[in-house]
Structures are given as structure tokens and as C-alpha cells.
Design an enzyme around this catalytic site. Sequence first.
Site, mmCIF file in Angstrom:
data_model
loop_
_atom_site.group_PDB
_atom_site.id
_atom_site.type_symbol
_atom_site.label_atom_id
_atom_site.label_comp_id
_atom_site.label_asym_id
_atom_site.label_seq_id
_atom_site.Cartn_x
_atom_site.Cartn_y
_atom_site.Cartn_z
ATOM 1 C CE LYS A 124 -4.391 0.780 0.117
ATOM 2 N NZ LYS A 124 -5.481 -0.001 -0.451
ATOM 3 C CG ASP A 164 -7.282 3.213 -1.253
ATOM 4 O OD1 ASP A 164 -7.601 2.002 -1.134
ATOM 5 O OD2 ASP A 164 -7.215 3.961 -0.305
#
Length: 446
Positions: A124, A164
Site C-alpha cells: 500500500k 485507492d
Amino acid sequence: MEVNKIMADLERKHPGENEYLQAVREVLESIEEVYNQHPEYEKAKIVERMVEPDRIFTFRVTWVDDQGEVQTNLGYRVQFNSAIGPYKGGLRFHKAVNPSMLKFLGFEQTFKNALTTLPMGGGKGGSDFDPVGKSNAEIMRFCQAFMTELWQNIGVDTDVPAGDVGVGGREIGFLNGMYQKLARKYHTGVLTGKGMAWGGSILRPEATGFGALYFVEHMLNKAGKSIKGAKIAISGFGNVAWGAATKATELGGHVIALSGPDGVCLNPNGMTPEKLAYMLELRASNRNVVAPFAEKFPDATFVPGKKAWSVPCDIALPCAFQNELNGDDAAELLKNGTWCCAEVSNMGCTPEAIHTFQNAGILFAPGKAVNAGGVATSGLEMTQNCMHISWSGAEVDDKLHFIMANIHEACVKYGQRPDGSIDYVKGANIAGFMKVAQAMLEQGII
Ligand code: 2IT
């Protein structure tokens, strides 16, 4: 394994990193029993190794805004776990981004990616850059500056970022353009969520929301219920909320509430194609408000300062941000008759909310199972890129259906309670954990 001891160690090493500690605790509590039946995991210290990211890159991102002012943000990439494949996971641009948030997301991503059945590790990244109110040119300059630091650490076989919160097709375009310029490498598979003309997969924009509704359908079927005619409250109006609202409507549900940071839009007549299209405009406007939805569509009413969870509904779908549905919200939903909640956002519910739902015996499923269709379709995008072909929408949708059915099966297998009902939190955590743990064990102490 003693959960409290491992958590105490982790808290000592990472004080105040609350989201990260919350995500780890949830998984450890779910897997404790199974873990303790595997002394070989204990011996290899699988849990102690799994809760720490492999590495984190932190970098300064300096860019110039439209007023000519120099701006400095922080950028990160957390490479969490590569036991089952290259690091894979999105980039989040949001003013609240910090290492705790990205570590929680990277940890969750590792198990989610394992659930997809595809060979992807967990990663991430992102930045505390706040896209709200920024011009297109500012977004481009920021993305380019971000990539001048990130490019050396990513690649088709090493780490494949995607979008995201705050990072959609536009941002992926700017990031991909700069990557190719810097790296002089033109493989299409270094980022996913690309435009259709330059290596993107059909259905990737819809996949998180569509996959979530396919999962909800399986969960409801198993419990003898149906989406048809159900009143559905959704938080958020970004890409994920849009996909969820679109598929929920197609399956016969009524999306009767949509919310943003400014409040909630009551939408008693449900969605229309015009309303769904307008959700995308709202997101693209970079204003982070939902109120204009009610100005545009007179049958909708805006209530400032209220959450979607104040609206009576059958099914609650948090589609925005972590911890967006707390214990009080859960109690209010239950009081209003809600019988299902599926997290579409990552860790959308607080632990108190989850306990409240589970104690009441209503259907509840966690984000790492429900929203895995997004990253799964990123995995399908990577496959198409590596094969240098593109599949039709029907082919991708078939595969997405198959993957979501598989994830549901895995949750049922590992989450069965003695009374026959399913603990989807436990099921998803154990299924994801077992795969990553076994992969780590077989590859030695590294
Ligand atoms: O949370 C997620 O799974 C995502 N933001 C998507 C990640 C991806 O690599 O498609």
C-alpha cells in the site's frame, strides 16, 4: 501464540499507530485457535514476522501549486508481504495519510490478496497530499513529483500500485506517464486501473463495487434472503460507492441514501442512470461534498451533518473510509431494522460496531472479503498485460463472479459457527492467513 503479548510488543514498537494495531488485533483474535493447532507456525514465528511490513519507503514530494507556491508533502510505499507474489495494492492520497494508516491497509491487503486466489503479495502507499480543491494541473504536477521518487521501487515483477481513496483513473494516468518517462520501460503492467487505451482492463473501474454486491448476493442467498426490494444505505460517492450503487440497483435494490463528509442525501426513489452518472461527476469535481446531488435531483433531500447510518435501511454498505461506522451508528441501524452490513471500505466498521452487529446476529462481512473484487480485477489486468491481450467485459465479469464465489466459499469453510451461521470475519481472516502462513513456512526463514 498469546495475542495480548504480541499486541503489547507491537504497541511498544509502534506507539499510537491505532489503525495498524486495530487491524492486527482483529486478525490475531480470529486466527488464534487455528494457529495454536499448528506448532510449525509457532516455531517459525510466522505471526511475529507477518505483522511487520517487509519494508517502508518514505520520501519527500515537492511540487509547485497554481499560485507558484512551493508545496511539500510526504510520500510512502509500504511493501508489506511478498510470500505469494509481487507487492500489490493501491495508493491513497488524503490529508490524513500517515504510516499507521498505510500499514493497516498493507496488512489487510496481504490477506485480501490471498483470498482472491491470485498470486499477489500485499502493499500500500500514498501521500498526505489533499486532492480537495486542487486543479487538474496541480494533480498532474503532484503525481509526477510523487513518481520521480517512487519509480525505482516498483515494477511489473516487484510491486504494482493502483488507485485507492483520492487516486482514480486520472491520477493513474499521470503516474504511469511519468513512470514510463523515467524508467524507459513501457510494459503496461506496472500500475493497474489504467485507461482502456493503454492497458487497462474492462470492468476494473466497476470491479470493487460490483464484486462487493456479488459477495453480498452469495451471503444473502445462503441466509435465504434477497437484495430485491431491499433498502440500501451507502456512504461515499467515489468510484467504489458508484460501482456498488450501480450493481445494487441492477439487482433490484433501492439505494435510498448516499453520504459525504458534508452530510447525507435521502434518495427515497432510488437510483436512475442519470443519478449514477452524476456520482462520477461529483467525485471528479474534487470538492468532496454530496449536497449538490440533492440540488440536481429534486426528489432527493440533503440533511447536513448526518451519516447514511441515520437513515432506516435493510442493508448498510460503508463505501468511504476506515472506522466510518462506529458502535453508536451500529446501534442506530439495528434500532431501525437493518439486517445486513457489508464493509466495502477497508475496515469501515470499528470493533465496537462489529461486535454490536455480531451480538445481534445480523449478517456482517468484512472489507477484506467484500471488496476484494477490486484488487482481484487488478490481478486480471496484470494477467492481460503480461499476455499482451485484452479480454471482453463478459470474460472479466465471469472471472470476477467466480472469484467472489470462491471468496464466499472460503469464508463459509473457515467461519462456520456451531449453529450453522457464518462468522465472515473469522472465515475471511483464517482463509487469508492460512494461505500466507503456509507460503511463508515453505519458503524458509527469510
Ligand atoms: O484496497 C484495495 O484493495 C484497493 N485500493 C485496490 C488495490 C489494487 O491493487 O487494485
